[in-house]
Design an enzyme around this catalytic site. Structure first.
Site, PDB file in Angstrom:
ATOM      1  N   ASN A 208       0.858  -1.194   0.000  1.00  0.00           N
ATOM      2  CA  ASN A 208       0.000   0.000   0.000  1.00  0.00           C
ATOM      3  C   ASN A 208       0.889   1.237   0.000  1.00  0.00           C
ATOM      4  OD1 ASN A 208       0.494   0.857   2.853  1.00  0.00           O
ATOM      5  ND2 ASN A 208      -0.390  -1.152   3.253  1.00  0.00           N
ATOM      6  N   LYS A 341     -12.479  -2.613  17.834  1.00  0.00           N
ATOM      7  CA  LYS A 341     -11.143  -3.147  18.127  1.00  0.00           C
ATOM      8  C   LYS A 341     -10.844  -3.160  19.615  1.00  0.00           C
ATOM      9  CE  LYS A 341      -9.269  -2.312  13.633  1.00  0.00           C
ATOM     10  NZ  LYS A 341      -8.190  -2.871  12.840  1.00  0.00           N
TER      11      LYS A 341
HETATM   12  O1  C5P Z   1      -9.022  -2.119  10.236  1.00  0.00           O
HETATM   13  P1  C5P Z   1      -8.103  -1.023   9.797  1.00  0.00           P
HETATM   14  O2  C5P Z   1      -6.975  -1.521   8.967  1.00  0.00           O
HETATM   15  O3  C5P Z   1      -8.782   0.149   9.202  1.00  0.00           O
HETATM   16  O4  C5P Z   1      -7.506  -0.489  11.181  1.00  0.00           O
HETATM   17  C1  C5P Z   1      -6.453   0.411  11.252  1.00  0.00           C
HETATM   18  C2  C5P Z   1      -5.740   0.262  12.562  1.00  0.00           C
HETATM   19  O5  C5P Z   1      -5.569  -1.108  12.890  1.00  0.00           O
HETATM   20  C3  C5P Z   1      -4.341   0.831  12.504  1.00  0.00           C
HETATM   21  O6  C5P Z   1      -3.992   1.253  13.802  1.00  0.00           O
HETATM   22  C4  C5P Z   1      -3.519  -0.385  12.081  1.00  0.00           C
HETATM   23  O7  C5P Z   1      -2.153  -0.250  12.472  1.00  0.00           O
HETATM   24  C5  C5P Z   1      -4.206  -1.491  12.829  1.00  0.00           C
HETATM   25  N1  C5P Z   1      -4.179  -2.801  12.159  1.00  0.00           N
HETATM   26  C6  C5P Z   1      -3.477  -3.836  12.706  1.00  0.00           C
HETATM   27  N2  C5P Z   1      -3.492  -5.064  12.108  1.00  0.00           N
HETATM   28  C7  C5P Z   1      -4.208  -5.279  10.981  1.00  0.00           C
HETATM   29  C8  C5P Z   1      -4.942  -4.217  10.411  1.00  0.00           C
HETATM   30  C9  C5P Z   1      -4.898  -2.998  11.019  1.00  0.00           C
HETATM   31  O8  C5P Z   1      -2.819  -3.642  13.723  1.00  0.00           O
HETATM   32  N3  C5P Z   1      -4.210  -6.468  10.420  1.00  0.00           N
END
Ligand code: C5P
Length: 397
Positions: A208, A341
């Site tokens: 990304n 979360k």
């Molecule tokens: O679910 P999403 O990717 O939008 O969430 C973003 C947050 O979750 C960020 O703090 C990212 O570092 C964390 N994250 C994570 N592990 C993942 C996906 C996101 O720690 N697999």
């Protein structure tokens, strides 16, 4: 901030030496005592008289000054300081430091010291990029020398690129981080940063646009307040900050394992843009192109590191901060994400291409906690990081 601290400032012979006059002033404004040492070449750029007038102390210039040897030997001189700061660290001085030369007062002090050393390199861009200088840099980092700068910019020699000495205030911040007992001293904080790479085969991956700039700035800001930082970073565009423990990873699974290995911690900040999915059964050999046939990739979910750590029954960090990069309904989505979360705060931002935030140098965030959503004005990622670090410090004391 620096009162009671003594900096032994070794001034190398480069055009950036003129910035040392301002650096001395700034260090003294913050309460530090500065003992200046000049190499012979430094005297070609600034005069010992102006250096000593600003420092309010004698300038040491020559190794074989018998009066000084009787008064205070060079070994003691290097040891009574809290920090030895080399600025500008020229290519020549770096080469001597990396190879243990003791050919003048400055290099002898550097070899004899048991005090932490920091350097602010400054030189022509080609000299900085030369493999010899980069080798010396790696050796010095390995020896525990902290490095501040150099910055990109126009150079006195008319070229452009990395090689400009860091500005005096940046150096002062680094000095404060190295010697001052900040509000986060004794606190251990895990920071994730950068993108992850999810392999398709040994040569292809899914990634990304995260540059790692915001996570890196947060790690640096927490370090500057005295925290012990474990910096778990995916393959980012920006280099990790100095003074932190760097754990480089590639995939989300590796990032998860590294985060768990770094716990327990007082706080965890999840700034990484972790891939939500990984390719099922990534191939061990390169997938061959076959005429008329397209490969089919199937995906499975990556572990959600933020959710896992937020919901730990045992050993959960006291403060867990997540990020939410959104393109629509930023606050509503981020508020729901915080609930889902289980983290304490969410730092939300709008990463629609029009904002220029993803990969850019500025950020406009909304911080969501149990006391609601607070929008911060758009500012540099460094400023966001400093403000967030200060808030983390308030929450942890
Ligand atoms: O679910 P999403 O990717 O939008 O969430 C973003 C947050 O979750 C960020 O703090 C990212 O570092 C964390 N994250 C994570 N592990 C993942 C996906 C996101 O720690 N697999």
């Amino acid at each position: 901030m620096l009162s009671g601290k003594r900096v032994l400032l070794i001034i190398g012979g480069g055009i950036a030496a003129y910035k040392c006059l301002d650096l001395i002033r700034r260090l003294k404004e913050r309460g530090a005592a500065v003992t200046p040492v000049m190499t012979r070449a430094a005297g070609e750029f600034v005069t010992p008289l102006s250096v000593s007038a600003l420092a309010g102390e004698k300038v040491y210039t020559d190794l074989f000054d018998l009066t000084d040897e009787a008064e205070m030997g060079h070994i003691q001189l290097s040891r009574v300081a809290d920090l030895v700061l080399v600025a500008p660290a020229t290519a020549d001085l770096m080469a001597k430091m990396a190879n243990g030369f003791a050919s003048d007062m400055a290099t002898t002090l550097l070899l004899a010291t048991d005090t932490p050393v920091m350097m602010a390199p400054a030189m022509n861009v080609r000299m900085w990029e030369h493999p010899a200088t980069q080798r010396n840099l790696a050796v010095l980092r390995g020896d525990g020398v902290a490095v501040v700068g150099p910055n990109d910019g126009d150079m006195a020699c008319g070229e452009f690129g990395p090689g400009r000495m860091a500005e005096p205030l940046e150096i002062v911040d680094a000095v404060i981080g190295a010697v001052a007992a900040g509000p986060l001293s004794g606190k251990r904080i895990v920071v994730t940063s950068g993108p992850t790479h999810e392999p398709i085969d040994p040569v292809r991956y899914i990634a990304n646009r995260s540059s790692g700039a915001q996570g890196t700035a947060i790690a640096a800001a927490l370090r500057a307040l005295g925290a012990e930082v474990v910096f778990v970073t995916g393959p980012a565009e920006v280099s990790p900050p100095d003074g932190v423990e760097v754990v480089p990873v590639e995939t989300a699974q590796q990032m998860r394992d590294a985060v768990h290995a770094a716990l327990p911690a007082d706080a965890a900040v999840f700034a990484a843009a972790v891939a939500d999915w990984k390719v099922v059964g990534a191939s061990d050999s390169k997938i061959k192109k076959q005429a008329g046939q397209l490969p089919t990739l199937s995906f499975e979910e990556n572990p959600d590191i933020l959710a896992e750590v937020s919901q730990m029954a045992d050993g959960r960090p006291g403060l867990v901060v997540g990020f939410a990069a959104e393109t629509d309904d930023v606050v509503a989505n981020a508020t729901a994400k915080r609930q889902r979360k289980g983290c304490d705060w969410i730092v939300a931002n709008d990463v629609s291409p029009a904002t220029g935030i993803m990969g850019g140098s500025e950020n406009a965030v909304t911080v969501i906690s149990d006391s609601g959503a607070e929008g911060w004005p758009r500012m540099g990622k460094d400023a966001v990081a400093r403000q967030l670090a200060a808030r983390i410090a308030d929450a942890l004391v």
